[in-house]
Design an enzyme around this catalytic site. Structure first.
Site, short mmCIF file in Angstrom:
data_model
loop_
_atom_site.label_atom_id
_atom_site.label_comp_id
_atom_site.label_asym_id
_atom_site.label_seq_id
_atom_site.Cartn_x
_atom_site.Cartn_y
_atom_site.Cartn_z
N HIS A 187 0.81 -1.22 0.00
CA HIS A 187 0.00 0.00 0.00
C HIS A 187 0.85 1.28 0.00
O HIS A 187 0.40 2.32 0.47
CB HIS A 187 -0.94 -0.02 1.22
N HIS A 287 -6.68 -3.27 -11.24
CA HIS A 287 -7.07 -2.80 -9.90
C HIS A 287 -8.54 -2.43 -9.93
O HIS A 287 -9.00 -1.77 -10.86
CB HIS A 287 -6.21 -1.57 -9.61
O1 LIG Z 1 -5.26 -2.43 -3.93
C1 LIG Z 1 -6.23 -1.84 -3.45
O2 LIG Z 1 -7.39 -2.16 -3.75
C2 LIG Z 1 -6.00 -0.71 -2.47
O3 LIG Z 1 -4.66 -0.31 -2.54
C3 LIG Z 1 -6.92 0.47 -2.74
O4 LIG Z 1 -6.71 0.94 -4.04
C4 LIG Z 1 -6.68 1.66 -1.84
O5 LIG Z 1 -6.97 1.26 -0.52
C5 LIG Z 1 -7.50 2.88 -2.23
O6 LIG Z 1 -8.81 2.57 -2.55
MG LIG Z 2 -3.37 -1.65 -3.60
#
Ligand SMILES: O=C(O)[C@@H](O)[C@H](O)[C@H](O)CO
Ligand SMILES: [Mg+2]
Length: 384
Positions: A187, A287
């Site tokens: 993250h 994603h």
């Molecule tokens: O991989 C994921 O889903 C996370 O890194 C989210 O994109 C982040 O918490 C923001 O929404």
């Molecule tokens: Mg992420």
């Protein structure tokens, strides 16, 4: 007539922005242009792009619209503009599919697969009791999961913190066994020195990948992290175009890229990014902690991309008590899940029907979601 005559934006819970565009002959296309926590800003950008470049124009020449929106303003790129372009692009593809009565993947060359494997988050920002949650998801049919590695981390943190992260993954691995894949999301919380240490410590528990091991602005450090581990390296949710991705391809340290269909310029751009990745022997795992239109867009690209590995998705009624994604759909069964895979929807355009009445009702709510600001013990700002 296929001119675009109208558009409307809906900010809806939990944190999403939907775009509806309409042509003179009454066709409707949907897109999801959003940056988590910045929906008001992206909304303003979509309005600007629609008014300046798209409204009143024919819907068909998507590439021309994309080029105009991207290059027309001299200044380019970044999360806000590329997410605005992404949602408009999705809606234009949805319209095109409806015009030709074909799913988007058919118009992009046709299927490369019958279904795509999916993974589901376990634990929240501050992961605890993840093993139990992992078991529940696997019992419900998932074969792949993802969890956060840590909470906020100091630039150089203590052994107990590292041990805790390792214990968490170990518990999950023990709960689900070796046939389930577990991605671990750093993250962007982790500094380069801690990334190397954590990767080494997590390695015996064989994560599917480590994600954003360093912040995207430090992508030049990925090679150093990769040199310290055999775990596949994933990144890309905060990268927004072919030009953002080209350096990680050339550098060779990334194994899986995670472009977001609602952030990285939409279907047009991510299909191109996927092809670039293929040439560098890199997989894509789009994603998507977002809503139904974003997920449908991802699946259309997965369907026709030979190097699609797996699809992130946030919630589904078949597996989860929370069902925000499917609530917005006229037919909640359109995402057909089995054995940890989701079928490729065969309906025209994005393959889903948005429940417009429900969207209008939800848009009445005040949507004001923002990512939290975390602080270290000394009061300085930490990465979330
Ligand atoms: O991989 C994921 O889903 C996370 O890194 C989210 O994109 C982040 O918490 C923001 O929404
Ligand atoms: Mg992420």
């Amino acid at each position: 007539m296929s001119e675009i005559v109208d558009y409307e934006l809906f900010e809806v819970p939990p944190r999403w922005l939907f775009l509806r565009i309409e042509t003179a002959d009454g066709l409707v296309g949907w897109g999801e242009p959003v940056v988590e926590g910045r929906s008001h800003t992206v909304k303003a950008a979509v309005e600007d792009l629609m008014e300046t470049h798209v409204l009143g124009e024919p819907a068909a020449p998507i590439e021309d619209h994309w080029q105009t929106m991207y290059r027309g303003g001299f200044y380019r790129g970044g999360p806000v503009l590329m997410s605005a372009i992404a949602g408009i692009d999705q809606a234009l593809w949805d319209l095109k599919g409806k015009r030709f009565d074909a799913p988007v993947h058919e118009l992009l060359g046709g299927r490369a697969r019958d279904r795509i494997r999916v993974y589901q988050w376990i634990g929240g920002d501050r992961p605890s009791a993840v093993a139990e949650e992992a078991r529940k998801r696997v019992d419900a049919g998932f074969t792949a999961l993802k969890m956060n590695a840590t909470e906020e981390l100091e630039r150089v943190d203590d052994p107990a913190t590292v041990r805790q992260a390792v214990e968490r993954l170990k518990e999950v691995r023990e709960a689900v066994g070796e046939e389930v894949d577990v991605g671990v999301d750093f993250h962007g919380r982790v500094s380069k020195p801690m990334a190397k240490r954590l990767a080494a410590a997590l390695e015996p528990h064989e994560p599917m990948f480590i994600e954003e091991p360093v912040l995207p602005e430090h992508n030049d450090e990925l090679g150093d992290v990769a040199a310290h581990t055999t775990i596949p390296i994933a990144t890309g949710e905060r990268m927004f175009s072919r030009w953002d991705f080209k350096e990680v391809f050339e550098d060779g340290s990334v194994d899986v890229i995670q472009p977001d269909l609602s952030h990285a310029g939409g279907i047009t751009e991510v299909k191109k990014i996927a092809s670039m990745a293929e040439a560098y022997d890199v997989a894509i795992a789009p994603h998507c902690p977002l809503g139904p239109i974003a997920l449908a867009s991802c699946i259309q690209v997965d369907a026709c991309s030979p190097n699609a590995l797996i699809q992130e998705q946030s919630m589904n009624i078949h597996y989860n008590e929370t069902s925000d994604v499917v609530d917005y759909l006229a037919d909640p069964d359109v995402f057909d899940y089995e054995d940890g895979y989701v079928d490729i929807p065969e309906g025209p355009g994005l393959g889903i029907d948005i429940d417009e009445a429900f969207v209008r009702e939800q848009a009445e709510e005040d949507v004001d979601w923002h990512g939290p600001v975390w602080r270290h013990d000394d009061g300085s700002v930490a990465e979330w």
